[in-house]
Design an enzyme around this catalytic site. Structure first.
Site, mmCIF file in Angstrom:
data_model
loop_
_atom_site.group_PDB
_atom_site.id
_atom_site.type_symbol
_atom_site.label_atom_id
_atom_site.label_comp_id
_atom_site.label_asym_id
_atom_site.label_seq_id
_atom_site.Cartn_x
_atom_site.Cartn_y
_atom_site.Cartn_z
ATOM 1 N N ASN A 95 -39.964 33.386 -83.148
ATOM 2 C CA ASN A 95 -41.653 33.290 -84.216
ATOM 3 C C ASN A 95 -42.330 34.301 -84.122
ATOM 4 O O ASN A 95 -41.940 35.254 -82.809
ATOM 5 C CB ASN A 95 -42.481 32.652 -83.882
ATOM 6 N N ASN A 112 -41.477 39.139 -95.162
ATOM 7 C CA ASN A 112 -40.712 39.642 -93.679
ATOM 8 C C ASN A 112 -39.407 39.241 -93.757
ATOM 9 O O ASN A 112 -38.953 39.631 -93.948
ATOM 10 C CB ASN A 112 -41.432 39.043 -92.068
ATOM 11 N N GLY A 137 -43.545 36.636 -98.535
ATOM 12 C CA GLY A 137 -42.499 36.560 -98.019
ATOM 13 C C GLY A 137 -42.134 37.974 -97.292
ATOM 14 O O GLY A 137 -40.813 38.316 -97.470
ATOM 15 N N HIS A 173 -45.506 37.510 -84.502
ATOM 16 C CA HIS A 173 -46.794 37.098 -84.246
ATOM 17 C C HIS A 173 -47.684 38.392 -84.019
ATOM 18 O O HIS A 173 -47.357 39.538 -83.580
ATOM 19 C CB HIS A 173 -47.161 36.232 -83.249
ATOM 20 N N ILE A 217 -48.397 24.552 -87.864
ATOM 21 C CA ILE A 217 -47.537 24.465 -85.766
ATOM 22 C C ILE A 217 -46.690 23.564 -86.193
ATOM 23 O O ILE A 217 -46.885 22.192 -85.936
ATOM 24 C CB ILE A 217 -48.618 24.254 -85.013
ATOM 25 N N LEU A 218 -44.968 23.663 -85.623
ATOM 26 C CA LEU A 218 -44.479 22.640 -84.847
ATOM 27 C C LEU A 218 -44.463 22.329 -84.312
ATOM 28 O O LEU A 218 -44.573 22.416 -83.280
ATOM 29 C CB LEU A 218 -42.840 23.550 -85.425
#
Length: 203
Positions: free
Chosen positions: A113, A15, A13, A115, A98-99
Site C-alpha cells: 500500500n 499513481n 489513478g 500511504h 479498508i480491507l
C-alpha cells in the site's frame, strides 16, 4: 516468467499512471494484468483502458443492496482476483476501502500500500490534511510517503520504502499535496520493482 501485478484504485489513478509509465519503460519488474476499482466513476479506469489493461469494477454498495457484508465483498473480490489472475503482487494505489482479513489473508505478504505519511505517523484517512494542520500549528516541519506491506491494522505494516517531504514556509495545502504526490509517483514504482526483483516478504 513475467511477474503479474494487480492494482486496486478508487480515484483518478495518478499513481496507477506512474506504474503504467514505469512498466512501459521496463522499470516495474512485472506486468500490470488487471486494474480493479471500487468506484465506477474512477478516472483510473480510463487510464487502464488507454494502456490496454483489463479492468474490473465492483462496488460495496451493490453488495449492501443484496444484504451482503463488507467481509463478503472482500472475500469474493480476493477469490476472483486469485482465480482469474493469480498475481505475484497486489498494489493498493489510492484504494479507499479498508480491507478485512478475508482479502488480506488470501494474499498475505503479497499486498503493498502507498500511504502519504511516514511509518507510525498519521495513519488512516486525510493524512496530508492532518500533516498540513499540524504544520500550521507549529507542531510539524516534515511529513513523508511510505510504501508498506499490508496487514489488517491500517497503515501499520512493515515499510518497504520511505521518503521524507519537508513542510516549507508559505506552503498551502495544495503545494504540500503536489510535493507529496510527486514523491509518491517516484516511490511506488521503485517499491514494486524492489519487492518483485528481490522477492521481498514481510519479516
Amino acid at each position: 516468467m513475467v511477474k503479474q501485478i494487480v492494482v486496486l484504485i478508487s480515484g483518478s489513478g495518478t499513481n496507477l499512471q506512474a506504474l503504467i509509465d514505469a512498466e512501459q519503460q521496463s522499470q516495474l519488474g512485472g506486468h500490470i494484468s488487471l486494474v480493479v476499482s471500487n468506484k465506477k466513476s474512477a478516472y483510473g479506469l480510463e487510464r487502464a483502458a488507454k494502456a490496454s489493461i483489463p479492468t474490473h469494477t465492483r462496488t460495496l454498495k451493490s453488495y449492501k443492496d443484496q444484504g451482503k457484508t463488507r467481509e463478503d465483498f472482500d472475500r469474493e473480490l480476493a477469490e476472483y482476483i486469485a482465480a482469474e489472475y493469480s498475481p505475484d503482487l497486489v498494489v493498493l494505489a489510492g484504494w479507499m476501502h479498508i480491507l478485512s482479513p478475508g482479502f488480506i489473508d488470501k494474499f498475505r505478504g503479497k499486498i503493498i500500500n502507498l500511504h502519504p505519511a511516514l511509518p507510525g505517523e498519521l495513519e488512516g484517512a486525510h493524512a496530508i490534511d492532518r500533516a498540513f494542520d499540524e504544520f500550521q500549528q507549529g507542531k510539524r516541519q516534515r511529513t513523508g510517503v511510505m510504501v508498506h506491506f499490508v496487514i489488517p491494522e491500517v497503515d501499520k505494516g512493515e515499510p518497504i520504502l520511505t521518503q521524507e517531504v519537508p513542510c516549507v514556509d508559505g506552503d498551502s495545502l495544495e503545494t504540500l499535496e503536489d510535493r507529496i504526490h510527486a514523491v509518491e509517483h517516484q516511490l511506488l514504482p521503485k517499491a514494486v520493482k524492489l519487492v518483485l526483483d528481490k522477492g521481498l516478504v514481510p519479516q
